[in-house]
Structures are given as structure tokens and as C-alpha cells.
Design an enzyme around this catalytic site. Structure first.
Site, short mmCIF file in Angstrom:
data_model
loop_
_atom_site.label_atom_id
_atom_site.label_comp_id
_atom_site.label_asym_id
_atom_site.label_seq_id
_atom_site.Cartn_x
_atom_site.Cartn_y
_atom_site.Cartn_z
N GLY A 1 -1.76 -2.98 11.61
CA GLY A 1 -1.37 -2.35 10.39
C GLY A 1 -2.48 -1.92 9.53
N SER B 1 -3.40 0.94 8.42
CA SER B 1 -3.59 2.22 7.72
C SER B 1 -3.66 1.98 6.32
CB SER B 1 -2.40 2.93 7.99
OG SER B 1 -1.13 2.14 7.57
N GLY C 1 -4.99 -4.72 6.05
CA GLY C 1 -5.52 -4.21 7.35
C GLY C 1 -6.87 -3.30 7.31
N TYR D 1 12.80 -10.59 3.39
CA TYR D 1 11.51 -10.92 3.41
C TYR D 1 11.08 -12.23 3.46
CZ TYR D 1 6.56 -10.19 2.57
OH TYR D 1 5.18 -9.94 2.68
#
Length: 332
Positions: free
Chosen positions: A48, A50, A54, A193
Site C-alpha cells: 500500500g 501509493s 506506506g 472497519y
């Protein structure tokens, strides 16, 4: 395994005694020297990358000397190009591979490529890729629920299973998972979540115990709210869900549904680098001394009390049992 935990054995009582005897000025000097952890020689593999934790982490660990393998889905994409350009401008040892954590074949191929780049088993895995979809539980259809669990839970499991054979062969390794305050606490209308993060907490605590014989450590990172791109993506996924909610479910929650897909976390003033800094600090710690959990937020860590109760209860329940050596090795 003896009554001494692996952590106590590896830390070494002599080193602890020497530090305790050091004059205060010497301890201050050592603390100052340790403010920037040295990650030279470590391979750090992150999902992750992008945006958010991350991307910030990929650059941070590389700046501390690590060989970083940053993964993201959907290559080629502008986020990969900008990350590569920034790393090249600083001459960082950073490599980008394609992984969609929902895809078994991409996970296998991406991990194989990461191990090729690393020259063997990965030293550190940071399981970071995740999504959010908000709204009442009743309106979470199976499409939204499956996507949430497949990304936030099964994606972490796919990655861990893929890197563990190489770590076990090396006889060492670290796995970090990004959980949340909401892996211990529940906010109404936060969708699936919290359920996914509760699952991550349980799955990787169990894994931490099972990996004791292999000298592989697990740390669960519990961030509070940070201004990352997860808010933008969460609103997109949430609006898609809102548009397909049947009236038979929607009519029970008009006020909550009206807010779905409109949340904005960009105004938060917390520093996204808090999480990579905490991870780097733990990577650099002496093997056997690393924590199972680390809350990360400059002001609000309400889950800390739950962590303490869980820790004490787990030790009291299973510490004296046949599982005791594993439990004590992780928790003491």
C-alpha cells in the site's frame, strides 16, 4: 524453553546492567545517538505504498539505510512514478513492485520478486494496505463486507504466509501490521472497519505466539486519526455502497446514511510520519525486546487501557499453562 523468556535471553542481563550503571550524561548521549535508527542491512517490504503511511514509510526507511521494496496495485501509475523519482533524486535503495493484496498470484509473484531484490528472505514486512467503508452495519451488503475483509484481513494473511517460509529459513524476521484504535474500540456507523481491525488484532497476536520458535516477531501498530488518502478512497467506496442500499435497509438510518461518503479527514494536524518513525524505532530495537502492540497518536490513545487489560489477562490465563513459554516470550 526455560522459564526465562526468549526476550530476556536475547536482551542480555549484562547489557541492561551496564546501561543502568551508566552516568546520566552518558545515557543522554546514547539516547541522542539513537534518535535516528540505523536500518542499514535490513530489507523492508511494504504494501500500500501509493500514499499515506506506506509511501511515507518507504522513503523514511530508505533514508535510514534500508533496502526498501515498496508495493502497490495497478502499475504503472503516477504515484509509483513520483515515488521512484523522489527516491532516485536522493539515491535511495528503493524498488517498486506490483501487488494487489486481493490477488493470490500477484502476491506470490510480488513476494518472489521482493526476495530476489533482497537476496533472500525478507527481514521486515509492513502490512499496510487497507480500505474503509462507513455506514451502519445493516446497510453493509456482502459486496462491501467481502471487499473490506478481503483487503484488511485476508490481504494481510496472504502477505504474511507468502514471506514466512523465507523468514523461517533465515531464522529471523519481523512482521508489522497496521491496525487502528478501532481494532480495540468501536464507533457507531464506521461500517466493517472495526470488525476487520479486531480480526487483525487477534490473528496477528496468535501468530506472534506461534512464531516464537522461529525467532520471528510481530508488532501490531494502532494509529489514531491521520490525514491520509484513506479518507478519499473511503468516501468513494462508501458512496458506491450508499447508491445501492435497498430502501428496506436504508429507511432505518436516514441521518447516518445522509453522511455516508462525505467525511473529511484532511483537516487533522497529526504527522503521518509518526507511524513510520514508530516502526523504524521498533525495527532497530534489540531482538526479543520488541513490543507486541504500539499505539501511535500524539494525544489520543484510548485503547491503551484495553491493551493493558488484555496483556495482563493473557498472561494470567495462559502464562502458567503449557503455552506459557510462547506467551511469556511475547508479552514479557
Amino acid at each position: 524453553m526455560s522459564d526465562f523468556s526468549r526476550r530476556q535471553l536475547l536482551a542480555g542481563t549484562a547489557a541492561i546492567a551496564a546501561l543502568a550503571a551508566m552516568p546520566a550524561r552518558g545515557q543522554d548521549a546514547m539516547a541522542a545517538a539513537d534518535t535516528r535508527p540505523d536500518l542499514a542491512g535490513k530489507s523492508v517490504f511494504i504494501t500500500g505504498c501509493s500514499s499515506g503511511f506506506g509511501r511515507a514509510g518507504a522513503l523514511h526507511y530508505a533514508r535510514l539505510g534500508a533496502k526498501v521494496i515498496a508495493s502497490m496495485r495497478g502499475l504503472p501509475r503516477p504515484e509509483a512514478e513520483s515515488l521512484a523519482a523522489e527516491a532516485a533524486a536522493e539515491n535511495l535503495d528503493l524498488h517498486i513492485v506490483e501487488i494487489d493484496v486481493l490477488d493470490d498470484e500477484q502476491v506470490a509473484a510480488g513476494v518472489a520478486e521482493a526476495e530476489r531484490i533482497a537476496g533472500g528472505g525478507i527481514d521486515v514486512l509492513v502490512n499496510n494496505a487497507g480500505i474503509g467503508i462507513t455506514g451502519p452495519i445493516e446497510v453493509q451488503d456482502m459486496e462491501a463486507t467481502q471487499l473490506m475483509f478481503d483487503t484488511n484481513v485476508f490481504g494481510y494473511l496472504r502477505m504474511a504466509r507468502a514471506v514466512l517460509p523465507g523468514m523461517r529459513a533465515a531464522g529471523s524476521g519481523q512482521i508489522f501490521v497496521i491496525s487502528s484504535q478501532l481494532g480495540r474500540l468501536v464507533v457507531p456507523s464506521a461500517g466493517q472497519y472495526s470488525p476487520t481491525k479486531f480480526a487483525v488484532e487477534a490473528m496477528f497476536e496468535q501468530l506472534a505466539y506461534e512464531l516464537v520458535p522461529h525467532n520471528i516477531e510481530v508488532t501490531i501498530i494502532q494509529p489514531g486519526g491521520y490525514p491520509t488518502e484513506i479518507w478519499v478512497n473511503r468516501n468513494r467506496y462508501t458512496r458506491e455502497l450508499r447508491d445501492r442500499i435497498p430502501e428496506s435497509h436504508a429507511n432505518g438510518y436516514p441521518a447516518l446514511i445522509a453522511r455516508m461518503g462525505t467525511e473529511d479527514g484532511s483537516g487533522r494536524d497529526t504527522d503521518v510520519l509518526d507511524v513510520p518513525r514508530a516502526i523504524a524505532e521498533i525495527i532497530a530495537m534489540m531482538p526479543g525486546s520488541r513490543p507486541l502492540r504500539r499505539p501511535v497518536h500524539p494525544q489520543r490513545i484510548p485503547q491503551a487501557a484495553i491493551n493493558t487489560v488484555s496483556h495482563e489477562t493473557q498472561l494470567a490465563w495462559l502464562g502458567p499453562s503449557g503455552y506459557g513459554p510462547w506467551i511469556r516470550s511475547v508479552l514479557t
